[in-house]
Design a protein around this motif. Structure first.
Motif, PDB file in Angstrom:
ATOM      1  N   ALA A   1       0.807  -1.221   0.000  1.00  0.00           N
ATOM      2  CA  ALA A   1       0.000   0.000   0.000  1.00  0.00           C
ATOM      3  C   ALA A   1       0.839   1.269   0.000  1.00  0.00           C
ATOM      4  O   ALA A   1       0.314   2.353   0.207  1.00  0.00           O
ATOM      5  CB  ALA A   1      -0.920  -0.002   1.224  1.00  0.00           C
ATOM      6  N   LEU A   2       2.134   1.153  -0.220  1.00  0.00           N
ATOM      7  CA  LEU A   2       3.016   2.303  -0.095  1.00  0.00           C
ATOM      8  C   LEU A   2       3.337   2.909  -1.453  1.00  0.00           C
ATOM      9  O   LEU A   2       3.507   2.203  -2.445  1.00  0.00           O
ATOM     10  CB  LEU A   2       4.316   1.893   0.594  1.00  0.00           C
ATOM     11  N   ASP A   3       3.455   4.244  -1.477  1.00  0.00           N
ATOM     12  CA  ASP A   3       3.866   4.904  -2.702  1.00  0.00           C
ATOM     13  C   ASP A   3       5.347   4.654  -2.952  1.00  0.00           C
ATOM     14  O   ASP A   3       6.076   4.184  -2.081  1.00  0.00           O
ATOM     15  CB  ASP A   3       3.576   6.405  -2.633  1.00  0.00           C
ATOM     16  N   VAL A   4       5.796   4.988  -4.158  1.00  0.00           N
ATOM     17  CA  VAL A   4       7.124   4.560  -4.598  1.00  0.00           C
ATOM     18  C   VAL A   4       8.252   5.145  -3.755  1.00  0.00           C
ATOM     19  O   VAL A   4       9.246   4.477  -3.478  1.00  0.00           O
ATOM     20  CB  VAL A   4       7.333   4.890  -6.089  1.00  0.00           C
ATOM     21  N   THR A   5       8.117   6.401  -3.342  1.00  0.00           N
ATOM     22  CA  THR A   5       9.201   6.993  -2.544  1.00  0.00           C
ATOM     23  C   THR A   5       9.302   6.340  -1.181  1.00  0.00           C
ATOM     24  O   THR A   5      10.400   6.110  -0.668  1.00  0.00           O
ATOM     25  CB  THR A   5       8.980   8.510  -2.382  1.00  0.00           C
ATOM     26  N   ILE A   6       8.155   6.013  -0.584  1.00  0.00           N
ATOM     27  CA  ILE A   6       8.177   5.346   0.721  1.00  0.00           C
ATOM     28  C   ILE A   6       8.637   3.898   0.578  1.00  0.00           C
ATOM     29  O   ILE A   6       9.287   3.353   1.469  1.00  0.00           O
ATOM     30  CB  ILE A   6       6.789   5.425   1.399  1.00  0.00           C
ATOM     31  N   GLN A   7       8.326   3.251  -0.545  1.00  0.00           N
ATOM     32  CA  GLN A   7       8.844   1.905  -0.789  1.00  0.00           C
ATOM     33  C   GLN A   7      10.360   1.893  -0.692  1.00  0.00           C
ATOM     34  O   GLN A   7      10.947   1.029  -0.042  1.00  0.00           O
ATOM     35  CB  GLN A   7       8.422   1.421  -2.182  1.00  0.00           C
ATOM     36  N   VAL A   8      10.989   2.862  -1.346  1.00  0.00           N
ATOM     37  CA  VAL A   8      12.448   2.947  -1.298  1.00  0.00           C
ATOM     38  C   VAL A   8      12.915   3.145   0.141  1.00  0.00           C
ATOM     39  O   VAL A   8      13.865   2.503   0.595  1.00  0.00           O
ATOM     40  CB  VAL A   8      12.947   4.098  -2.202  1.00  0.00           C
ATOM     41  N   GLN A   9      12.245   4.037   0.878  1.00  0.00           N
ATOM     42  CA  GLN A   9      12.617   4.278   2.271  1.00  0.00           C
ATOM     43  C   GLN A   9      12.485   3.023   3.119  1.00  0.00           C
ATOM     44  O   GLN A   9      13.356   2.712   3.940  1.00  0.00           O
ATOM     45  CB  GLN A   9      11.748   5.386   2.870  1.00  0.00           C
ATOM     46  N   ILE A  10      11.379   2.277   2.924  1.00  0.00           N
ATOM     47  CA  ILE A  10      11.140   1.077   3.725  1.00  0.00           C
ATOM     48  C   ILE A  10      12.170  -0.001   3.405  1.00  0.00           C
ATOM     49  O   ILE A  10      12.713  -0.662   4.302  1.00  0.00           O
ATOM     50  CB  ILE A  10       9.711   0.541   3.496  1.00  0.00           C
ATOM     51  N   VAL A  11      12.470  -0.184   2.120  1.00  0.00           N
ATOM     52  CA  VAL A  11      13.481  -1.173   1.743  1.00  0.00           C
ATOM     53  C   VAL A  11      14.832  -0.799   2.339  1.00  0.00           C
ATOM     54  O   VAL A  11      15.554  -1.653   2.876  1.00  0.00           O
ATOM     55  CB  VAL A  11      13.572  -1.290   0.197  1.00  0.00           C
ATOM     56  N   GLU A  12      15.176   0.476   2.274  1.00  0.00           N
ATOM     57  CA  GLU A  12      16.447   0.916   2.848  1.00  0.00           C
ATOM     58  C   GLU A  12      16.444   0.763   4.364  1.00  0.00           C
ATOM     59  O   GLU A  12      17.454   0.392   4.976  1.00  0.00           O
ATOM     60  CB  GLU A  12      16.722   2.373   2.452  1.00  0.00           C
ATOM     61  N   LEU A  13      15.289   1.042   4.998  1.00  0.00           N
ATOM     62  CA  LEU A  13      15.174   0.870   6.449  1.00  0.00           C
ATOM     63  C   LEU A  13      15.345  -0.595   6.841  1.00  0.00           C
ATOM     64  O   LEU A  13      16.074  -0.926   7.789  1.00  0.00           O
ATOM     65  CB  LEU A  13      13.819   1.393   6.925  1.00  0.00           C
ATOM     66  N   LEU A  14      14.668  -1.494   6.116  1.00  0.00           N
ATOM     67  CA  LEU A  14      14.795  -2.921   6.408  1.00  0.00           C
ATOM     68  C   LEU A  14      16.238  -3.388   6.198  1.00  0.00           C
ATOM     69  O   LEU A  14      16.764  -4.182   6.992  1.00  0.00           O
ATOM     70  CB  LEU A  14      13.844  -3.724   5.525  1.00  0.00           C
ATOM     71  N   ASN A  15      16.862  -2.903   5.144  1.00  0.00           N
ATOM     72  CA  ASN A  15      18.270  -3.245   4.908  1.00  0.00           C
ATOM     73  C   ASN A  15      19.155  -2.756   6.047  1.00  0.00           C
ATOM     74  O   ASN A  15      20.039  -3.479   6.524  1.00  0.00           O
ATOM     75  CB  ASN A  15      18.742  -2.626   3.582  1.00  0.00           C
ATOM     76  N   GLN A  16      18.912  -1.529   6.504  1.00  0.00           N
ATOM     77  CA  GLN A  16      19.720  -0.959   7.585  1.00  0.00           C
ATOM     78  C   GLN A  16      19.542  -1.747   8.884  1.00  0.00           C
ATOM     79  O   GLN A  16      20.522  -2.113   9.541  1.00  0.00           O
ATOM     80  CB  GLN A  16      19.322   0.508   7.805  1.00  0.00           C
ATOM     81  N   LEU A  17      18.286  -2.040   9.240  1.00  0.00           N
ATOM     82  CA  LEU A  17      18.024  -2.793  10.472  1.00  0.00           C
ATOM     83  C   LEU A  17      18.562  -4.210  10.374  1.00  0.00           C
ATOM     84  O   LEU A  17      19.072  -4.766  11.355  1.00  0.00           O
ATOM     85  CB  LEU A  17      16.517  -2.818  10.754  1.00  0.00           C
ATOM     86  N   GLN A  18      18.449  -4.788   9.199  1.00  0.00           N
ATOM     87  CA  GLN A  18      18.944  -6.147   9.007  1.00  0.00           C
ATOM     88  C   GLN A  18      20.461  -6.197   9.226  1.00  0.00           C
ATOM     89  O   GLN A  18      20.987  -7.117   9.851  1.00  0.00           O
ATOM     90  CB  GLN A  18      18.564  -6.622   7.605  1.00  0.00           C
TER      91      GLN A  18
END
Length: 534
Positions: A177-194
């Protein structure tokens, strides 16, 4: 030792086996993706790790840190859920409690699992909302789920899942349900936390670009079986199975029908403004302008795409145009020459059959107490009672076939279907009335790529056959490029750019539109580079 190891897992409901002999492992810190069409068993497999499948019979073994999950007591599982293993669910409205604020729901897990005080947990909840990209996190922490947009609800649920820094995060369509800019942020956030926490991630998604950008390894499921497992680059460059190759080939294609630009607009709106009252304490309210001075025209047979980030006012505008918004709406709105915003409810009702909507969240929009036959046939019973029971039943069966579902599901209930199947049911409920105008609010966001292409093709065929007008709200610019004749780009309630789709998406003049396009193609560039190397 692997963090998670699934050995010969079988999951059955009564006599129906929906997961059959599935085996795979996930190492600590690994990012593993499960892909496949809707109903292939991806989510049931993931839910089995936390034993969340209701009335399911299990066989095989699920080893988490060497201990068999299937042999643990329910009390032991409660200590695991949310702390060691957390899950981001596909549909936020089913996972968020409507009676508690977003902040309280995030803080609850912190207080239970980490023993934090209510005050410290509340502050941590605000920090997590800020990390996941929600604007004004202090105010949103005090909001209830229904007060957030679909994308904001999804981000709040991601914040809840990440709160206790789990060892394994199960992400079931986390960016749907996320727009494209937030998708990038979420993927980067998950990568960072991982990386920081050495957290393993099991990603379930139909977004193949996301898989390519995020996952280390990929498993492909078909009809309850795991048909292929490979490293991500290997799977995308040299898939072994025919089914995998079919999935990789299922991307949105250019589908736009020829537009009659001389046709009289079916829907015309001028200077639409939508305002809500925001509570400030017990007695004070502050006006919030969600849509500001927007004008719209839609002709028969035309598709108007509306894009923008979550919270930009896309859905509020769409609901206002159909007289479904709870906001105070000013401006003029006319449908087929009739002034909608000046009509009383009784006079408006006959037009409802001609103006329909497919909502973003199918679970929230389908009554859990009604069968599929009752849900799809409800509009016909109201607007075309002359058909009779037999005629309505036949029309329902035809509508289900049109969206790729067998008529023999009519006696079943929404909870018995996957997210993608529920969305197809929601589309059938609208199409059965043969409307003139359809508002499509993220209609393909929960569909896998192959079914998405089928639904888009279906919408195109129906538009051509009946000259349907579509207002297509989406954060997927590839879908908008494939479907829309014209596009409007919204930001903070205003239209910042509009025009013919190809012109706007090929040569945007506004910085905001350029940023949206840059975010939408970050994975496409990687895909193109991989294809060149191959």
């Amino acid at each position: 030792m692997n963090l998670l190891e699934i050995q010969n897992l079988q999951v059955s409901f009564d006599t129906s086996k929906v997961v059959n002999d599935v085996s795979f492992s996930i190492a600590a810190g690994e990012k593993f993706a499960l892909v496949g069409e809707s109903g292939s068993g991806k989510t049931v497999t993931a839910l089995s790790i936390l034993r969340l499948n209701q009335d399911a019979a299990y066989a095989g073994r699920i080893l988490f840190e060497g201990q068999d999950i299937l042999q643990r007591s329910e009390a032991a599982m409660r200590a695991v859920r949310g702390k060691d293993v957390a899950m981001i669910f596909q549909e936020p409205m089913t996972a968020l409690n409507p009676l508690f604020t977003i902040g309280n729901q995030i803080a609850e897990g912190l207080m239970l699992h980490e023993g934090l005080s209510a005050r410290i947990a509340a502050l941590r909840a605000i920090e997590l909302l800020d990390k996941t990209g929600i604007p004004e996190p202090q105010r949103r922490a005090l909001s209830y789920p229904h007060q957030l947009s679909g994308g904001q609800r999804q981000r709040a649920m991601i914040a809840m899942a990440l709160a206790c820094k789990p060892k394994l995060l199960i992400a079931d369509e986390p960016t749907t349900a996320l727009d494209v800019t937030i998708q990038v942020q979420i993927v980067e956030l998950l990568n960072q936390l991982q990386r920081e926490e050495n957290m393993a991630v099991l990603m379930i998604t139909h977004d193949l670009n996301l898989v390519r950008h995020f996952a280390d390894r990929v498993g492909v499921m078909e009809k309850g079986c795991l048909v292929e497992v490979a490293a991500t680059r290997e799977l995308f460059t040299a898939p072994r199975e025919t089914y995998t190759r079919k999935l990789l080939a299922s991307q949105p294609q250019q589908l736009v029908n020829t537009l009659n630009e001389s046709a009289v607009p079916l829907l015309s709106a001028e200077h639409v403004r939508c305002t809500f009252d925001i509570k400030q304490g017990w007695f004070k309210t502050t006006p919030f302008v969600a849509v500001d001075d927007v004008s719209v025209q839609v002709r028969p047979g035309e598709t108007l795409g509306i894009v923008g980030e979550s919270g930009s006012g896309k859905t509020t505008l769409g609901l206002a145009l159909l007289r479904l918004s709870s906001a105070r709406v000013s401006g003029t709105i006319a449908f087929d020459g009739k002034p909608l915003n000046a009509m009383q409810s009784d006079a408006l009702r006959p037009l409802r059959a001609r103006m329909q909507i497919v909502f973003q969240d199918p679970f929230a929009s389908l009554s859990p107490r009604r069968t599929i036959e009752q849900i799809v046939g409800e509009g016909l019973a109201l607007h075309q009672p002359q058909l009779g029971a037999a005629g309505i039943r036949k029309a329902v069966a035809d509508a289900l076939l049109e969206v790729g579902l067998p008529p023999d599901i009519m006696a079943r209930y929404p909870h018995e279907f996957s997210g993608g199947q529920r969305q197809r049911i929601a589309i059938a409920r609208v199409l059965v009335l043969k409307p003139d105008l359809v508002l499509l609010d993220e209609p393909t966001s929960s569909l896998d790529v192959s079914v998405q292409q089928q639904v888009l093709q279906l919408l195109l065929e129906l538009q051509k056959k009946y000259e349907l007008a579509y207002i297509f709200i989406s954060h997927d610019l590839a879908v908008i490029r494939a479907m829309a004749h014209r596009v409007m780009v919204m930001k903070d309630g205003k239209v910042v750019e509009s025009g013919m789709t190809q012109a706007v998406l090929s040569q945007p003049t506004e910085a905001y539109t350029q940023r949206l396009l840059a975010a939408s193609v970050y994975a496409a560039a990687d895909e193109e580079a991989t294809a060149v190397q191959a």
